[in-house]
Design an enzyme around this catalytic site. Structure first.
Site, PDB file in Angstrom:
ATOM      1  N   HIS A  60       0.834  -1.207   0.000  1.00 30.24           N
ATOM      2  CA  HIS A  60       0.000   0.000   0.000  1.00 30.24           C
ATOM      3  C   HIS A  60       0.871   1.260   0.000  1.00 30.24           C
ATOM      4  O   HIS A  60       0.465   2.292  -0.499  1.00 30.24           O
ATOM      5  CB  HIS A  60      -0.955   0.007   1.195  1.00 30.24           C
ATOM      6  CG  HIS A  60      -2.167  -0.861   0.980  1.00 30.24           C
ATOM      7  ND1 HIS A  60      -3.454  -0.422   1.197  1.00 30.24           N
ATOM      8  CD2 HIS A  60      -2.280  -2.149   0.546  1.00 30.24           C
ATOM      9  CE1 HIS A  60      -4.301  -1.404   0.914  1.00 30.24           C
ATOM     10  NE2 HIS A  60      -3.614  -2.462   0.522  1.00 30.24           N
ATOM     11  N   SER A  70       5.146   6.972   2.965  1.00 26.72           N
ATOM     12  CA  SER A  70       4.100   8.005   3.057  1.00 26.72           C
ATOM     13  C   SER A  70       2.822   7.462   3.699  1.00 26.72           C
ATOM     14  O   SER A  70       2.052   8.208   4.286  1.00 26.72           O
ATOM     15  CB  SER A  70       3.789   8.594   1.679  1.00 26.72           C
ATOM     16  OG  SER A  70       3.474   7.572   0.753  1.00 26.72           O
ATOM     17  N   THR A 190      -0.789 -15.504   0.331  1.00 28.08           N
ATOM     18  CA  THR A 190      -0.510 -16.806   0.963  1.00 28.08           C
ATOM     19  C   THR A 190      -0.485 -16.683   2.486  1.00 28.08           C
ATOM     20  O   THR A 190      -0.832 -17.613   3.203  1.00 28.08           O
ATOM     21  CB  THR A 190       0.805 -17.443   0.444  1.00 28.08           C
ATOM     22  OG1 THR A 190       1.079 -18.609   1.212  1.00 28.08           O
ATOM     23  CG2 THR A 190       2.012 -16.524   0.573  1.00 28.08           C
ATOM     24  N   ASP A 237      -5.505 -17.855   2.551  1.00 26.01           N
ATOM     25  CA  ASP A 237      -5.146 -19.240   2.251  1.00 26.01           C
ATOM     26  C   ASP A 237      -5.714 -20.073   3.388  1.00 26.01           C
ATOM     27  O   ASP A 237      -5.150 -20.125   4.480  1.00 26.01           O
ATOM     28  CB  ASP A 237      -3.620 -19.393   2.172  1.00 26.01           C
ATOM     29  CG  ASP A 237      -3.191 -20.851   2.017  1.00 26.01           C
ATOM     30  OD1 ASP A 237      -4.058 -21.736   2.037  1.00 26.01           O
ATOM     31  OD2 ASP A 237      -1.981 -21.098   1.876  1.00 26.01           O
TER      32      ASP A 237
END
Length: 321
Positions: A60, A70, A190, A237
């Site tokens: 992100h 940031s 995963t 998962d």
């Protein structure tokens, strides 16, 4: 092509990664590696979701204006930051806590030297290794961004219900091709988790026909009160949630994907061959994931005067002046 031109192209490329080097802190903060590794290990033992949480924060951060920390900056009365965007609301506190612990220890060992963006990149790699994933190189020397604006997030990150077209488009600016997108998505999921609201449309009121009925029943039970209990989350998962392995791709092929955006990777002809490849070849998955992460980790890094080394990871240095 002449040697001088080749040399120029090579040095221009090297320079574009902003003088990042593997031994950047060798003299200025020799304990950097030990501190990051030890604190990451301790935190992962306390809270096994830390690796997944950190990997999400890392993505992100890098997807929005490059790997510059940031996303760590908190909003204040003058400015709403990336953290306030709804797509960042579900980033887990364990990741921010770990970054804060590492930063505190590094500020004691070598004040004002190590950037928050280097902490984020190195700790993410260490946690992936602890969870059973590949070790890959993390060149260091990133500077931290002095800006974080909420509107910058929109359009940079793919939402969980995104189409394959949209996912391909989101990764393109980072120089990530379709194969790399599949390996990064699988690697990110995963050990990842998602809150019920992010996949509720696949189980309520009617089940997504591509989803395994047993999984639907399990998720319906778990998410029955998701509108009131917003913290309820499921591992992506469902077979080996804590292990960084290729099982996620085997799950996708069997229709046991929690997210629709994972499941469609198996139905789209552009992405299906890579799902099949990684489902049968764990070594290819580990190698390709490591290479793709190296690529992501140097995306639009800041250097020199483009950034700073923050004293605190959640605020720019002159925030209070």
């Amino acid at each position: 092509m002449s040697w001088s031109l080749l040399f120029f192209l090579f040095t221009s490329f090297a320079f574009s990664h902003a003088q990042l080097t593997l031994d950047y802190y060798a003299k200025t903060c020799p304990k950097f590696d030990d501190i990051v590794r030890d604190i990451s290990q301790k935190k992962q033992m306390e809270h096994t979701v830390t690796a997944a949480a950190m990997l999400r924060v890392f993505f992100h951060d890098c997807a929005v204006d490059g790997c510059d920390a940031s996303v760590l900056i908190k909003s204040n009365s003058f400015n709403k930051t990336e953290l306030d965007h709804d797509m960042n609301h579900s980033l887990a506190g364990d990741a921010f806590d770990l970054i804060s612990r590492i930063k505190t220890a590094l500020e004691l060992a070598c004040p004002g030297v190590v950037s928050c963006s280097d902490i984020l990149a190195a700790a993410t790699r260490n946690l992936i290794v602890i969870a059973g994933g590949p070790h890959y190189k993390v060149p260091l020397g990133r500077k931290d961004s002095r800006v974080s604006n909420l509107p910058n997030v929109e359009g940079q990150l793919a939402r969980v219900n995104a189409s394959v077209d949209l996912m391909i488009k989101k990764f393109q600016p980072m120089g990530i091709d379709v194969k790399e997108m599949v390996v990064l998505t699988g690697g990110g999921h995963t050990i990842g988790f998602a809150h019920c609201k992010e996949f509720a449309n696949r189980i309520f009121p009617n089940a997504d026909p591509t989803m395994n009925p047993i999984l639907v029943e399990r998720l319906r039970k778990m998410c029955a009160n998701y509108t009131t209990n917003k913290d309820m989350a499921a591992f992506l998962d469902v077979i080996s949630p804590g292990n960084f392995d290729n099982v996620i791709f085997k799950n996708i092929m069997k229709g046991i994907s929690v997210l629709g955006s994972d499941q469609i990777l198996f139905s789209d002809p552009r992405t299906k061959p890579f799902v099949e490849l990684y489902a049968k070849d764990p070594v290819a998955f580990a190698n390709d994931f490591g290479k793709a992460m190296e690529k992501v980790s140097v995306y639009q890094v800041k250097s020199g005067a483009q950034g700073e080394v923050r004293k605190r990871c959640d605020a720019i240095n002159d925030a209070h002046h």
